[in-house]
Design a protein around this motif. Sequence first.
Motif: not given
Lengths: 404, 383
Positions: B73, B76, B87, B90, B337, B342-344, B346-347, B350-351
């Motif tokens: 993370r 990102c 990101c 990710y 999530f 990867w917790a940001t 924008s995650q 993005t996903g």
Amino acid sequence: MASQDHESDAAPARASLVNDPKVRSLFYQVLLVVVIAALGYFIVTNTVANLERQNIASGWGFVNNTAGFGIIQSLVDYSETSTYGTALFVGFLNTLLVAVIGISLATVVGFIVGIARLSNNFIIKQLAYWYVEIVRNVPLLLQIFFWYFAVLRAVPGKREKWSLFDTFHLNIAGLRAPKPVFESGSSLVVMALIVALGATFVIRSWARKRQEATGEPFPVFLTALGLILGLPLVAYFLSGMPISLEHPVFIETGPVFRQGFEIGVGINLIPEFLALTLALAIYTAGFIAEIVRAGILAVSHGQTEAAHALGLRNGQTLRLVVIPQAMRVIIPPLTSQYLNLTKNSSLAVAIAFPDLVSVGGTVLNQTGQAVEIIAIWMTIYLSLSLATSAFMNWYNQRMALVER
Amino acid sequence: MANADVFHIRTEEAPTLPAPVSTTGALGWMRDNLFSSIGNTILTLIGLFLLYSIIAPIIQFAFIDAVWTGEDRTACLPPPGEAAGACWAYVDAYLPQFIYGRYPVEERYRVDIVYALFALLLVPLAIPSVPFKRTNALLFLVAFPIVAYFLLTGLTFGDTVVLPIVETAQWGGLLVTLVIAVTGIVASLPIGIALALGRRSTMPAIRLVCVIFIEFWRGVPLITVLFMSSVMLPLFLPEGVTFDKLLRVLIGVTLFSSAYMAEVVRGGLQAIPKGQYEGAMALGLRFWPMMYLVILPQALKLVIPGIVNTFIGLFKDTTLVLIVGMFDLLGQIQSSFTDPTWATPSQGHTGYLFAATIFFLFCFGMSRYSIYMEKRLHTGHKR
């Protein structure tokens, strides 16, 4: 279909029973009924045995038990001490609310986008085209998630807000709007509105009769507008302005934990409701746009030209010639879209908006009454579907082309 | 009568002048399509504003501010005070999960083989000029499902393990999406045709059963069908008999979409003139040969757009299985999530952008192909 039943009375001797179409058809039908009955018996006996083993009392007794769970939005009085029956009713009302608001929004947006797709303006046309393609080709559930998790979670927190015209405020707790407050005397205004609506209806049919008899038109629309707006307004001032707006109150001073919107003042639309309704309306509008476009394109250009040749103006041509004919093509598929929206509102369960399916799921988990809950779901959605299609079929018949 | 000297008669052709600049080229096009009147100009400006306010942030997010590589993370996280971009690192890290779910890593080659076989058989089937259509269709509809079934689930003879068993609970991502969509599509078409024929049958009992079946499944939401197949189907079976969860979902989805398919096919059957039936019967064809050789080819050709629409709907509806606890592509993305690595901010965006792109490519591709086929098969009526 094979309708080979040309038996003649003169030739009673048939080849054999096996080749007699009537016997064969009877045989197949009896076979089908027997198979279905056997399947039904198999399912019912198994279900009864399984329920007995799991100690689940079948029947409707559970609806009177205390629910014991809260519901974040209800149109009627509901608390944790209410019964399962009340909880399911709250869910049903929420489903209806989402469906009604979603259908109105989707219709407006759909008609605008559908007409925009026929625009002469290149940019408007392309915008409408890509709106339709993107919205229709991305799963609805993904769109609901997008609005709920990606958009409505990215707004300011509880202690802050975004405001529009200082009237509508958005933050993580939802959308706040002013709420009309009806004080004593407001019933007069409501009465005036009802009278105005009734009068409009009478005037409309009178004007139509008169025009058919004498050919003289009557400005029905302007009269109706005057009546519907004017009469309640007069009543409003006569009765001493009994209706006021209650604005949401935002507390900015004092201890931090008490800052934010005061609870219970003004209208609060929770994020779950906003996300679901927005996603449903935007998604369905994409389909409605295509239906509207096809409907308008289905009216041949000769009709417009003939109307112009008769001396009708553009607005009249549209209102009297093009739209009535386009509606014939539009209404049947539009009905399906309304039904789809209503059924799709069941996706509420994914973001925990308390609609019929979501509340029913909670009840199902608590009581284990799977058969009853699923029967309730199926019955309600089926009757909604059948009622909507019955209404639209009636409307469709009224609008249908009358031929010789 | 007329004196020739008075008249001037041109003896050579007048030179062809180019059209006025204002009506040709980019300028003329813009005058015609964007600024033909005041109203149109206002619309253009509104359109440009909308374009700018929608497209610009998306490009900014997906490309300009995007992070393409990174381990976790920290890569990102946006610099303080700046907007977060997509990101993609990710998505890259999670890509195997999005495609295979929790399918064991050493067995993933089997899924790859299935994907490859699927593409190898589908592409020649979809291109009209490639020969051996019948063999190809047979391979795709009969051989491929059997091979794919054993490849994906595993194959054992007694104690000898040819391919280790992989439970369907470990499947996920695009694999589940495609398995449900393809099975639903392949199974719902024949059932739908049978139901449509049944609904138009002259035998009252058969017609009634088909009408009730179709109207029931069309009247309820897919979610309740999925709940029913996952909660109630086990109740219907004798003690000890259990169905695989994926199989239960497949049954629900197939019944649901075959009702929709039936209505589409019925539309096509209704559009076939009575003369075609009478002609076939006059030739001495019995019911099934008449349907197979005369009626269905014409009826199905007419309703290709409707059939493809049902397919697209089914493909999108596969996402609903996440509500009954299965991880299709969207479910896999949604569940990723919760990973703190990867917790940001924008995650999520993005996903969802990634999922939307994948679904859009599949569905848009299907709809374009349907338009192409429609145009190709429409030649008979064109003048």
